[in-house]
Design a protein around this motif. Sequence first.
Motif, PDB file in Angstrom:
ATOM      1  N   LYS A  25       1.212  -1.092  -0.483  1.00  0.00           N
ATOM      2  CA  LYS A  25      -0.048  -0.104  -0.045  1.00  0.00           C
ATOM      3  C   LYS A  25       0.333   1.221  -0.261  1.00  0.00           C
ATOM      4  O   LYS A  25       0.407   2.603  -0.775  1.00  0.00           O
ATOM      5  CB  LYS A  25      -0.722  -0.172   0.876  1.00  0.00           C
ATOM      6  N   LYS A  26       1.860   1.314   0.602  1.00  0.00           N
ATOM      7  CA  LYS A  26       2.746   2.253   0.773  1.00  0.00           C
ATOM      8  C   LYS A  26       3.160   2.479  -0.083  1.00  0.00           C
ATOM      9  O   LYS A  26       4.150   3.788  -0.128  1.00  0.00           O
ATOM     10  CB  LYS A  26       3.518   2.678   2.139  1.00  0.00           C
ATOM     11  N   MET A  27       3.952   1.976  -1.464  1.00  0.00           N
ATOM     12  CA  MET A  27       5.294   1.418  -2.563  1.00  0.00           C
ATOM     13  C   MET A  27       4.707   2.054  -3.456  1.00  0.00           C
ATOM     14  O   MET A  27       3.513   2.230  -3.673  1.00  0.00           O
ATOM     15  CB  MET A  27       5.170   0.515  -2.361  1.00  0.00           C
ATOM     16  N   PRO A  28       5.330   3.102  -3.959  1.00  0.00           N
ATOM     17  CA  PRO A  28       5.019   3.786  -5.342  1.00  0.00           C
ATOM     18  C   PRO A  28       4.388   2.609  -6.258  1.00  0.00           C
ATOM     19  O   PRO A  28       5.056   1.824  -6.632  1.00  0.00           O
ATOM     20  CB  PRO A  28       6.214   4.669  -5.734  1.00  0.00           C
ATOM     21  N   PRO A  29       3.895   2.834  -7.521  1.00  0.00           N
ATOM     22  CA  PRO A  29       3.775   2.002  -8.574  1.00  0.00           C
ATOM     23  C   PRO A  29       5.563   2.399  -9.651  1.00  0.00           C
ATOM     24  O   PRO A  29       6.487   2.644  -8.760  1.00  0.00           O
ATOM     25  CB  PRO A  29       2.700   2.456  -9.618  1.00  0.00           C
ATOM     26  N   PHE A  30       5.047   0.803 -10.081  1.00  0.00           N
ATOM     27  CA  PHE A  30       6.829   0.702 -10.849  1.00  0.00           C
ATOM     28  C   PHE A  30       6.732   0.928 -12.040  1.00  0.00           C
ATOM     29  O   PHE A  30       7.190   1.665 -12.189  1.00  0.00           O
ATOM     30  CB  PHE A  30       6.972  -0.960 -10.323  1.00  0.00           C
ATOM     31  N   LEU A  31       5.824   0.553 -13.110  1.00  0.00           N
ATOM     32  CA  LEU A  31       5.763   1.064 -14.449  1.00  0.00           C
ATOM     33  C   LEU A  31       3.896   1.594 -14.435  1.00  0.00           C
ATOM     34  O   LEU A  31       2.798   1.578 -13.214  1.00  0.00           O
ATOM     35  CB  LEU A  31       5.630  -0.086 -14.790  1.00  0.00           C
ATOM     36  N   PHE A  32       4.165   2.909 -15.208  1.00  0.00           N
ATOM     37  CA  PHE A  32       2.499   3.877 -14.964  1.00  0.00           C
ATOM     38  C   PHE A  32       1.945   3.504 -16.513  1.00  0.00           C
ATOM     39  O   PHE A  32       3.066   3.028 -17.551  1.00  0.00           O
ATOM     40  CB  PHE A  32       3.165   5.013 -15.294  1.00  0.00           C
ATOM     41  N   LYS A  72      -6.734   4.048 -11.519  1.00  0.00           N
ATOM     42  CA  LYS A  72      -7.753   4.788 -10.839  1.00  0.00           C
ATOM     43  C   LYS A  72      -8.773   5.386 -11.863  1.00  0.00           C
ATOM     44  O   LYS A  72      -9.697   5.365 -12.306  1.00  0.00           O
ATOM     45  CB  LYS A  72      -7.874   4.722  -9.758  1.00  0.00           C
ATOM     46  N   THR A  73      -8.466   7.102 -11.954  1.00  0.00           N
ATOM     47  CA  THR A  73      -8.158   7.902 -12.579  1.00  0.00           C
ATOM     48  C   THR A  73      -8.026   8.859 -13.536  1.00  0.00           C
ATOM     49  O   THR A  73      -6.869   8.772 -12.584  1.00  0.00           O
ATOM     50  CB  THR A  73      -9.812   8.617 -11.794  1.00  0.00           C
ATOM     51  N   VAL A  74      -7.987   9.095 -13.841  1.00  0.00           N
ATOM     52  CA  VAL A  74      -6.464   9.810 -15.359  1.00  0.00           C
ATOM     53  C   VAL A  74      -7.277  11.485 -15.644  1.00  0.00           C
ATOM     54  O   VAL A  74      -8.047  11.462 -16.537  1.00  0.00           O
ATOM     55  CB  VAL A  74      -6.321   9.417 -16.279  1.00  0.00           C
ATOM     56  N   SER A  75      -6.685  12.171 -15.456  1.00  0.00           N
ATOM     57  CA  SER A  75      -6.974  13.750 -16.192  1.00  0.00           C
ATOM     58  C   SER A  75      -6.042  14.179 -16.955  1.00  0.00           C
ATOM     59  O   SER A  75      -5.327  13.549 -16.879  1.00  0.00           O
ATOM     60  CB  SER A  75      -7.634  14.522 -14.774  1.00  0.00           C
ATOM     61  N   LYS A  76      -5.770  15.297 -17.534  1.00  0.00           N
ATOM     62  CA  LYS A  76      -5.181  15.966 -18.187  1.00  0.00           C
ATOM     63  C   LYS A  76      -3.970  16.034 -17.769  1.00  0.00           C
ATOM     64  O   LYS A  76      -2.579  15.451 -18.678  1.00  0.00           O
ATOM     65  CB  LYS A  76      -5.940  16.821 -19.149  1.00  0.00           C
ATOM     66  N   ALA A 100      -2.457  11.994 -12.569  1.00  0.00           N
ATOM     67  CA  ALA A 100      -3.063  10.348 -12.159  1.00  0.00           C
ATOM     68  C   ALA A 100      -3.885   9.575 -10.869  1.00  0.00           C
ATOM     69  O   ALA A 100      -2.908  10.302  -9.980  1.00  0.00           O
ATOM     70  CB  ALA A 100      -3.204   9.461 -12.997  1.00  0.00           C
ATOM     71  N   GLN A 101      -4.345   9.104 -10.397  1.00  0.00           N
ATOM     72  CA  GLN A 101      -4.424   8.760  -9.485  1.00  0.00           C
ATOM     73  C   GLN A 101      -4.439   7.323  -9.238  1.00  0.00           C
ATOM     74  O   GLN A 101      -4.915   6.202 -10.376  1.00  0.00           O
ATOM     75  CB  GLN A 101      -5.247   8.381  -8.703  1.00  0.00           C
ATOM     76  N   TRP A 102      -3.874   6.336  -8.473  1.00  0.00           N
ATOM     77  CA  TRP A 102      -3.727   4.486  -8.780  1.00  0.00           C
ATOM     78  C   TRP A 102      -4.395   3.986  -8.105  1.00  0.00           C
ATOM     79  O   TRP A 102      -5.242   3.792  -7.270  1.00  0.00           O
ATOM     80  CB  TRP A 102      -2.225   4.318  -7.758  1.00  0.00           C
ATOM     81  N   ASN A 103      -5.055   2.414  -9.064  1.00  0.00           N
ATOM     82  CA  ASN A 103      -5.365   1.669  -8.990  1.00  0.00           C
ATOM     83  C   ASN A 103      -5.166   1.435  -7.004  1.00  0.00           C
ATOM     84  O   ASN A 103      -3.714   1.275  -6.567  1.00  0.00           O
ATOM     85  CB  ASN A 103      -5.592   0.594  -9.697  1.00  0.00           C
ATOM     86  N   ASP A 104      -6.396   0.548  -6.689  1.00  0.00           N
ATOM     87  CA  ASP A 104      -5.809  -0.138  -5.708  1.00  0.00           C
ATOM     88  C   ASP A 104      -4.642  -1.699  -5.827  1.00  0.00           C
ATOM     89  O   ASP A 104      -4.085  -1.909  -7.160  1.00  0.00           O
ATOM     90  CB  ASP A 104      -7.113  -1.158  -4.786  1.00  0.00           C
ATOM     91  N   ILE A 105      -4.513  -1.959  -4.834  1.00  0.00           N
ATOM     92  CA  ILE A 105      -3.504  -3.318  -4.651  1.00  0.00           C
ATOM     93  C   ILE A 105      -4.238  -4.337  -5.144  1.00  0.00           C
ATOM     94  O   ILE A 105      -5.165  -4.185  -4.455  1.00  0.00           O
ATOM     95  CB  ILE A 105      -2.482  -3.399  -3.468  1.00  0.00           C
ATOM     96  N   PRO A 106      -3.882  -5.183  -6.096  1.00  0.00           N
ATOM     97  CA  PRO A 106      -2.912  -5.385  -6.715  1.00  0.00           C
ATOM     98  C   PRO A 106      -2.307  -4.788  -7.911  1.00  0.00           C
ATOM     99  O   PRO A 106      -0.701  -4.901  -8.630  1.00  0.00           O
ATOM    100  CB  PRO A 106      -2.364  -6.870  -6.540  1.00  0.00           C
ATOM    101  N   TRP A 107      -3.550  -4.267  -8.568  1.00  0.00           N
ATOM    102  CA  TRP A 107      -3.352  -3.426  -9.966  1.00  0.00           C
ATOM    103  C   TRP A 107      -2.111  -2.914 -10.268  1.00  0.00           C
ATOM    104  O   TRP A 107      -2.326  -2.476 -11.262  1.00  0.00           O
ATOM    105  CB  TRP A 107      -4.874  -3.732 -10.476  1.00  0.00           C
TER     106      TRP A 107
END
Lengths: 132, 408
Positions: free
Chosen positions: B243-250, B256-260, B263-270
């Motif tokens: 939960k505390k780790m930043p994403p590895f690849l984008f 979860k959502t992306v604006s211009k 972006a906000q990240w999906n839940d773990i593990p996705w």
Amino acid sequence: MDIYSEIILDHYKNPRNKGSVKNATATAIEHNPLCGDKIKIELLLDKSNRIKTIKFSGSGCAISQAAASMLLETLTGKTLNEIEKIKSREIIKMLNIPISPAREKCALLGLYAVKKAVELAAKPRNSKKRSK
Amino acid sequence: MLDPNKIKKQFPIFKREINNHSLVYLDSASTSQKPQAVINSLVNYYKNTNANIHRSIYKLSEEATSAYENVRSQTAKFINAKSSREIIFTRNATESINMVAQTWGKLNIKPNDEIIVSILEHHSNLVPWQQLCKEKNAKLKIIPLTKNYSIDLKNYKKLLSKKTKLVAITGESNVLGTRPPLKEIIKLAHGKNAITIVDGAQMVAHSHVDVQDLDCDFFAFSSHKMLGPTGVGILYGKENLFKKMPPFLFGGDMIKTVSKYDAQWNDIPWKFEAGTPNIADVIAFGEALNFLTRTGLKNINEHNKKLLKYAIEEFSKYKEVKLFYAKDSAQSSTSILSFSIKNIHPHDIAQIFDTEGVEIRSGHHCCEPLMDYLKVPALARISFYLYNTFEDIDLAEKALKKTLKIFK
């Protein structure tokens, strides 16, 4: 045809031109990271810039060691230019055994090291010419 | 009890001949062969279910998504993770370890911190930490071995300190077969508030792993060493760490959502599975897990041990042969035997074995520091799995005799 022919095994067990060269004109080392093979080439040029003495040291598989031994036998008296022109396929032909893609680097390790040493030997010579 | 001859029949590759001999495969520590059930699963997926997952509402996509996610649950159960949220699919164990180095590592390792590894480590559990230490000005410390090739626990205790932030250790050496006392190593690390990662690639194929019992923080392994397809790695991590780790690849699927501009990240593990994953191979990996569960890891391990014992007996008859394997009962090898022959390079050994249809590994085994430590340029290695028989070892011995004869 057997990869471990009598000639290959003979050169592996009794390598020719193995050792080091005093006051070598150039020294070069080539590794094969896949098998941990290592070949060091030391060469000495005579006044006419031909190979006076060339020796190899290092450790490795029968193919890499025998190929280096067989190659070095042919190099004494050759010019750097002549050695630069030696093609990989000539080494494979000289070995006269079936070399699979995985063993190609073994077979050519000696040649690569020789070419590296030749390049180094050629450098000071060229730069001297330029400085004149 | 396990009948390797019956098992062999379920692996179509054993119908093959190599240099006019039946295939004797003694390189499972490198990658295992695949049973028909796993191959069928791949074909079945592409023939009947192929669709992208997590995206569409049509039938095929639903089926593919559910099959993929079922394997995540199955994997969690296989190593006794608390939940499937603690399982991330990667490309291989190497990528799993790199993911931890690039996310948790970059966030948490500071100058003068220390990371401990062992001299047994495969390059995959060494180089990522070397690089991280260089980048962060941290220090890498290396646990040596005892003379019997066991992990030197006394020395490990000395290396541990308040500065230790991470202990990265293999569950089983791919060269010596050493099985470090993981529970103890992890407990000691936690005593210093250090995080632990286990490279489980080698052990998980034949040992029962319980990540909750081990209490490791991360556990990395790959499908291809345990009857599954290549291209699937697994990273287990404790939920609070993930939960505390930043994403590895984008990119796709990890958001979860992306604006211009944000972006906000999906839940773990996705959050950690950007882009279309290796759907077919993950699903087939599920079949590999079924196969292992059906056969029983305990049975497999017992079988391997018998083969290893026999191979040691046979190979130690030859005075030119030097054997390398972990001997102490607490950390002893169960399926791996490395060896060298006086004045014969391992590549030449493997080449001659191949002429007899016996496939063995030779080289540095992606463990160059260990080769230096053992003072050998390279080693030959035989390793066993559920489809190997005593006859395989007899044929290996025959190849050994041939090798000695050629080079005598």
